[in-house]
Write an enzyme that holds these catalytic residues in place. Structure first.
Site, PDB file in Angstrom:
ATOM      1  N   LYS A 263      13.065  12.102 -11.375  1.00  0.00           N
ATOM      2  CA  LYS A 263      13.117  11.246 -10.518  1.00  0.00           C
ATOM      3  C   LYS A 263      13.941   9.956 -10.989  1.00  0.00           C
ATOM      4  O   LYS A 263      14.133   9.461 -12.222  1.00  0.00           O
ATOM      5  CB  LYS A 263      11.739  10.726  -9.869  1.00  0.00           C
ATOM      6  CG  LYS A 263      11.131  11.643  -8.985  1.00  0.00           C
ATOM      7  CD  LYS A 263       9.784  11.365  -8.466  1.00  0.00           C
ATOM      8  CE  LYS A 263       9.043  12.150  -7.948  1.00  0.00           C
ATOM      9  NZ  LYS A 263       9.540  12.726  -6.461  1.00  0.00           N
ATOM     10  N   ARG A 338       6.917  22.741  -2.231  1.00  0.00           N
ATOM     11  CA  ARG A 338       7.015  24.015  -1.425  1.00  0.00           C
ATOM     12  C   ARG A 338       6.782  25.096  -2.280  1.00  0.00           C
ATOM     13  O   ARG A 338       6.204  26.091  -1.623  1.00  0.00           O
ATOM     14  CB  ARG A 338       8.363  23.843  -0.905  1.00  0.00           C
ATOM     15  CG  ARG A 338       9.595  23.949  -1.698  1.00  0.00           C
ATOM     16  CD  ARG A 338      10.826  23.637  -1.276  1.00  0.00           C
ATOM     17  NE  ARG A 338      10.752  22.058  -0.998  1.00  0.00           N
ATOM     18  CZ  ARG A 338      11.958  21.475  -0.455  1.00  0.00           C
ATOM     19  NH1 ARG A 338      13.195  22.115  -0.178  1.00  0.00           N
ATOM     20  NH2 ARG A 338      11.725  20.140  -0.334  1.00  0.00           N
TER      21      ARG A 338
END
Length: 487
Positions: A263, A338
């Site tokens: 990030k 996911r």
């Protein structure tokens, strides 16, 4: 100290009381004015005539509060106004260091007392935290909220207590940092809650996860020094009304650095302990269902790990073989949620469920689309099922916005070398993520909730507070218990 909801026939003399008054009230009902001096009654009625919606009287030894039903566009919004009044009430009670409060519903809305108590309870929630300086630790004053009279049945008070305890449990989990809640500790806390509430828990360890070939969960875990877990929570009462179970799937990424696709800034990483909020919501929902002995067969699945760039961490370009047998090209290791969910959704099909609902803090795209005011929902369930979930969302004010899952979005997830890519285009990221998940739950009715916006708040917002909100627990409980009415 745990906050308790109770029921009583009457309130004791000289106790702190809250009266919920009908819409448009300007004259106090006798039940709300029995021990008020004439001057005090005139003061309150003057405030009501001036259309004040919340009036307080300080008798020094105790207080009286008056909350007036507000005119809103729908009954759901009227109840939400009462929850927010509960937040206003909590501030007043905290100022007075009130330990016990009695709420009496004098309006014609039978749910008014419960809504006010709900907002008060949630506003009073405080994460215990880890402070050791006694001066910085603020002990909660409020201990008991008692609903008075026949307007609110005692059974409904008990039911609400268990639902709100489930929300508090989920909030606690979300607020805990990684060094206090890794994947194993999350699984153990879910199991401990099950022991208390009555649901069973089976915790799959690394060996069992490997035997199931859960390639997504295993890949995300590669950079971690700690093993993953896969928790199976099951509430199956003997009187369950559904032949096929409802399956709830919650993302359990206990901390997300983004992996090797790190990030970009510290500010985007410092709240990533909240990335398991979906799993926390599943645990809180199972807790509420079991404590209230709801006659439904419900299974919860929580795949859990942290996502780090260490060791043999998976890298962009890797190709994974998932539990379903499909292959996935990794384009970005920060699109990890996911991958866990895909394995869990594929696993869920073995139960031949009535419906699968997953919850996940999945995409920044959902936050950009809706903000923290609501969550995104997409899926393949029948339109009437989706409509029932949307209605439940409005009733508890955990609102959902439905987005399409058009076939066109499948193109966003194409890969040159595998069945799927784990990263879509720059646009509609919350939709393409759901389209990715759809491939792993084909043939089964399914709804996906992207709760990235409302699951964790960086600033206080009424009774939702600051930090973990427990989003999803009240919504799923409301939706699932309404399925009983269909029978």
């Amino acid at each position: 100290m745990a906050l308790t909801l109770a029921h009583a026939a009457t309130a004791p003399a000289r106790s702190t009381q809250v009266f919920i008054l009908p819409l448009g009230t300007t004259t106090l009902p006798s039940a709300a004015a029995t021990d008020l001096p004439e001057a005090a009654r005139h003061y309150v009625e003057a405030a009501l005539a001036a259309e004040q919606k919340f009036v307080s009287l300080n008798h020094f030894s105790h207080q009286h509060y008056f909350a007036v039903l507000e005119k809103k566009a729908s009954p759901d919004l009227q109840l939400e106004a009462l929850r927010k009044a509960g937040h206003q009430l909590q501030a007043a009670l905290k100022k007075e260091k009130t330990a016990d409060v009695f709420i009496e519903n004098l309006s014609d809305n039978p749910d008014a007392g419960l809504a006010l108590a709900e907002g008060l309870f949630l506003a009073a929630y405080e994460f215990e935290g880890y402070k050791t300086d006694e001066k910085s630790r603020q002990a909660a004053s409020l201990a008991t909220i008692t609903l008075v009279g026949d307007a609110t049945p005692a059974a409904r008070v008990t039911e609400l207590q268990h639902v709100l305890d489930g929300v508090a449990f989920a909030r606690d989990l979300v607020n805990m940092p990684l060094n206090k809640l890794n994947a194993q500790q999350l699984a153990e806390r879910l199991a401990a809650a099950g022991d208390e509430a009555g649901y069973t828990t089976d915790i799959l360890d690394m060996a069992r996860i490997e035997s199931l070939r859960m390639g997504g969960l295993l890949a995300v875990n590669l950079g971690s020094p700690e093993p993953p877990t896969f928790s199976i929570l099951e509430w199956k009462p003997e009187n369950a009304q559904n032949e096929k179970p409802y399956v709830l799937v919650g993302k359990g990424v206990v901390y997300d650095t983004g992996g090797l696709s790190l990030k970009p800034t510290p500010n985007s990483m410092d709240m990533m302990k909240c990335d398991m909020a979906g799993g926390a919501a599943v645990g809180g929902t199972l807790y509420a269902l079991a404590k209230n002995n709801v006659p439904l067969h419900v299974i919860g699945l929580v795949p859990a790990t942290d996502n780090r760039p260490g060791g043999l961490a998976y890298v962009p370009g890797d190709v994974l073989t998932m539990h379903s047998g499909l292959t996935v090209e990794v384009k970005n290791t920060d699109a990890e949620g996911r991958l866990l969910l895909a394995d869990a959704l594929s696993f869920a099909k073995k139960y031949h469920p009535e419906l699968v609902i997953d919850l996940a803090t999945l995409t920044g795209a959902a936050v950009r689309a809706i903000g923290t005011e609501g969550a995104a929902v997409m899926g393949t369930a029948a339109p009437d099922t989706t409509a029932q979930l949307l209605a439940a969302a409005h009733r508890v004010h955990e609102r959902l916005v439905e987005f399409p899952l058009w076939d066109d979005y499948a193109d966003h997830m194409k890969s040159d070398i595998a069945d799927l890519s784990n990263l879509g285009k720059g646009d509609a990221g919350h939709i393409s993520a759901a389209k990715f998940l759809e491939r792993f739950i084909e043939g089964t009715p399914w709804l996906h909730l992207d709760i990235a916006g409302p699951a964790y708040l960086t600033a206080p917002d009424s009774y939702r507070g600051k930090g973990g909100t427990g989003t999803g627990v009240r919504l799923l409980y409301e939706f699932l218990t309404k399925q009983l009415d269909k029978g």
